[in-house]
Motif scaffolding. Structure first.
Motif, PDB file in Angstrom:
ATOM      1  N   LYS A 157       0.844  -1.152   0.074  1.00  0.00           N
ATOM      2  CA  LYS A 157       0.003   0.097   0.082  1.00  0.00           C
ATOM      3  C   LYS A 157       0.849   1.339  -0.015  1.00  0.00           C
ATOM      4  O   LYS A 157       1.832   1.438   0.926  1.00  0.00           O
ATOM      5  CB  LYS A 157      -0.945  -0.102   1.138  1.00  0.00           C
ATOM      6  N   ASP A 160       0.061   7.140  -0.899  1.00  0.00           N
ATOM      7  CA  ASP A 160      -1.254   7.693  -1.306  1.00  0.00           C
ATOM      8  C   ASP A 160      -2.684   6.712  -1.616  1.00  0.00           C
ATOM      9  O   ASP A 160      -3.705   7.296  -2.048  1.00  0.00           O
ATOM     10  CB  ASP A 160      -1.212   8.277  -3.061  1.00  0.00           C
ATOM     11  N   GLY A 161      -2.290   5.582  -1.150  1.00  0.00           N
ATOM     12  CA  GLY A 161      -3.555   4.665  -1.027  1.00  0.00           C
ATOM     13  C   GLY A 161      -3.527   3.629  -1.920  1.00  0.00           C
ATOM     14  O   GLY A 161      -4.448   2.899  -1.897  1.00  0.00           O
ATOM     15  N   THR A 162      -2.789   3.714  -3.277  1.00  0.00           N
ATOM     16  CA  THR A 162      -2.598   2.655  -3.982  1.00  0.00           C
ATOM     17  C   THR A 162      -2.392   1.345  -3.563  1.00  0.00           C
ATOM     18  O   THR A 162      -1.249   1.320  -2.899  1.00  0.00           O
ATOM     19  CB  THR A 162      -1.890   3.121  -5.213  1.00  0.00           C
ATOM     20  N   ARG A 178      -8.811   0.411  -4.488  1.00  0.00           N
ATOM     21  CA  ARG A 178      -8.294   1.158  -3.294  1.00  0.00           C
ATOM     22  C   ARG A 178      -8.701   0.642  -2.029  1.00  0.00           C
ATOM     23  O   ARG A 178      -9.877   0.717  -1.706  1.00  0.00           O
ATOM     24  CB  ARG A 178      -8.706   2.744  -3.600  1.00  0.00           C
ATOM     25  N   ASP A 179      -7.778   0.577  -1.119  1.00  0.00           N
ATOM     26  CA  ASP A 179      -8.011   0.184   0.115  1.00  0.00           C
ATOM     27  C   ASP A 179      -8.652   1.379   1.139  1.00  0.00           C
ATOM     28  O   ASP A 179      -7.726   2.344   1.179  1.00  0.00           O
ATOM     29  CB  ASP A 179      -6.730  -0.428   0.834  1.00  0.00           C
ATOM     30  N   GLN A 180      -9.700   1.214   1.692  1.00  0.00           N
ATOM     31  CA  GLN A 180     -10.361   2.467   2.435  1.00  0.00           C
ATOM     32  C   GLN A 180     -10.118   2.020   4.185  1.00  0.00           C
ATOM     33  O   GLN A 180     -10.549   2.645   4.875  1.00  0.00           O
ATOM     34  CB  GLN A 180     -11.605   2.646   2.154  1.00  0.00           C
ATOM     35  N   HIS A 181      -9.556   0.729   4.324  1.00  0.00           N
ATOM     36  CA  HIS A 181      -9.516   0.329   5.739  1.00  0.00           C
ATOM     37  C   HIS A 181      -8.375   0.250   6.274  1.00  0.00           C
ATOM     38  O   HIS A 181      -7.241   0.268   5.632  1.00  0.00           O
ATOM     39  CB  HIS A 181     -10.027  -1.228   5.696  1.00  0.00           C
ATOM     40  N   LYS A 182      -8.251   1.004   7.528  1.00  0.00           N
ATOM     41  CA  LYS A 182      -7.028   1.143   8.269  1.00  0.00           C
ATOM     42  C   LYS A 182      -6.580  -0.450   8.556  1.00  0.00           C
ATOM     43  O   LYS A 182      -7.121  -1.384   8.999  1.00  0.00           O
ATOM     44  CB  LYS A 182      -7.122   1.453   9.577  1.00  0.00           C
ATOM     45  N   PRO A 203     -12.687  -5.923  -1.499  1.00  0.00           N
ATOM     46  CA  PRO A 203     -13.540  -5.314  -1.471  1.00  0.00           C
ATOM     47  C   PRO A 203     -15.007  -5.850  -1.617  1.00  0.00           C
ATOM     48  O   PRO A 203     -16.111  -5.444  -1.081  1.00  0.00           O
ATOM     49  CB  PRO A 203     -13.378  -4.169  -2.464  1.00  0.00           C
ATOM     50  N   ASP A 206     -17.086  -6.678   1.861  1.00  0.00           N
ATOM     51  CA  ASP A 206     -18.262  -5.777   2.176  1.00  0.00           C
ATOM     52  C   ASP A 206     -19.405  -6.018   1.472  1.00  0.00           C
ATOM     53  O   ASP A 206     -20.556  -5.644   1.844  1.00  0.00           O
ATOM     54  CB  ASP A 206     -17.685  -4.220   1.878  1.00  0.00           C
ATOM     55  N   HIS A 249     -11.842  -8.414   9.197  1.00  0.00           N
ATOM     56  CA  HIS A 249     -12.804  -7.562   8.355  1.00  0.00           C
ATOM     57  C   HIS A 249     -14.012  -8.413   8.038  1.00  0.00           C
ATOM     58  O   HIS A 249     -14.869  -7.719   7.891  1.00  0.00           O
ATOM     59  CB  HIS A 249     -11.724  -7.356   6.946  1.00  0.00           C
TER      60      HIS A 249
END
Length: 330
Positions: A157, A160-162, A178-182, A203, A206, A249
């Motif tokens: 990762k 920039d989140g890529t 793109r990963d939105q999770h910590k 993803p 979810d 997750h």
């Protein structure tokens, strides 16, 4: 116009007569009787494989076997879904409520934790497509689903989140969603990976729990892990296997989207099923419990199913079922 039946009517003290009445049809029977007729036509004792993709390039004979009509389920009378609207609703309700639906079934077991095929064989996307296509009425009737889940793909990762991963036998990188999770856990991988490498979190996880929702019957989702590979696999000399990134997750999405309106638990129960060397599992079981896993059941394997690798020493192997315990931070 319905077919009419004529019968001789004879009563004591009365002359013979004729009785004419409509013939009995399937739709004139009580629904309970109709469902008794549907059961042997629509319920299979074995899991129904909805989608299966081999984790290796099949040869021509294997392709013919996978895609042949005989590999489907011709013994089920799915044509009942096209008779009329009432029969379609009733038969679909029985079909989705009483069968187990399988995604995968092509895991290749191995004795060596190193000998893992690089192709990721998770079926989250196929599972979501199935749930989307069958509609909300049938989704609410589901009770049993099984899906293969591989050891997560190692990804990096960027700042920039890529999220990307190295393509096997190539210098190129594949860019993921793109990963939105910590990230919670450090990577747990065999070999000298960079500290920036993490387990990939699809993803589609979810999406699957969101579309399942909290309406409907209790549903058991069994996630089948590769033989010999499970989260935080311990032995005397090394730590390998998965981190808890993906299991946590999954647990977070299960609680978020499938919690019942009365707050009495969740509609979906997730069980993690696998198998492996008995001594290795016993060695790591104490740490599994310490790290938030419940060991639901352990069973010795006395003989190999026909599709599994003959190299496995079944006399020293076990199958097991795990449940990820709730974590307050989820």
């Amino acid at each position: 116009m319905p077919r009419m039946i004529c019968r001789i009517r004879h009563r004591a003290g009365e002359p013979l007569g004729l009785a004419i009445y409509p013939a009995a049809t399937l739709m004139t029977l009580p629904r309970e009787v109709r469902e008794m007729i549907y059961e042997p036509l629509l319920i299979d004792s074995s899991p129904i494989t909805v989608y299966s993709e081999p984790p290796y390039a099949p040869d021509d004979d294997e392709k013919a076997r996978i895609h042949s009509r005989s590999s489907k389920f011709p013994h089920l009378a799915l044509s009942l879904f096209r008779v009329n609207r009432i029969i379609a609703i009733e038969s679909a309700s029985l079909f989705y409520h009483h069968n187990t639906f399988k995604f995968g079934g092509r895991h290749q077991p191995t004795l060596s934790y190193i000998n893992v095929h690089p192709k990721n064989t998770d079926y989250w996307d196929a599972l979501y497509s199935f749930l989307y296509c069958i509609g909300p009425r049938n989704r609410a009737r589901l009770r049993y689903i099984e899906a293969d889940i591989s050891r997560p793909l190692p990804v990096t990762k960027d700042t920039d989140g890529t999220v990307s991963s190295l393509v096997t036998d190539s210098w190129m990188r594949k860019v993921h969603a793109r990963d939105q999770h910590k990230r919670i856990y450090p990577p747990v991988h065999d070999g000298p990976y960079s500290s920036l490498v993490f387990d990939d979190v699809s993803p589609a996880i979810d999406a699957v729990f969101r579309i399942l929702g909290h309406h409907g019957f209790k549903l058991q989702l069994g996630l089948i892990m590769e033989f010999g590979i499970w989260p935080r696999l311990y032995s005397e000399e090394y730590l390998s296997g998965w981190s808890e990134e993906v299991p946590d997750h999954v647990e977070a999405m299960r609680k978020r989207f499938t919690r019942l309106p009365n707050r009495e638990g969740e509609r979906v129960e997730v069980l993690w099923k696998g198998g492996g060397n008995k001594s290795r599992f016993i060695w790591s079981s104490a740490r599994l419990v310490k790290d938030g896993w419940e060991i639901v059941g352990v069973q010795d394997i006395f003989g190999p199913p026909t599709e599994l690798d003959s190299r496995i020493n079944w006399r020293t192997s076990v199958s097991f079922t795990l449940r990820r315990k709730g974590i307050s931070s989820l």
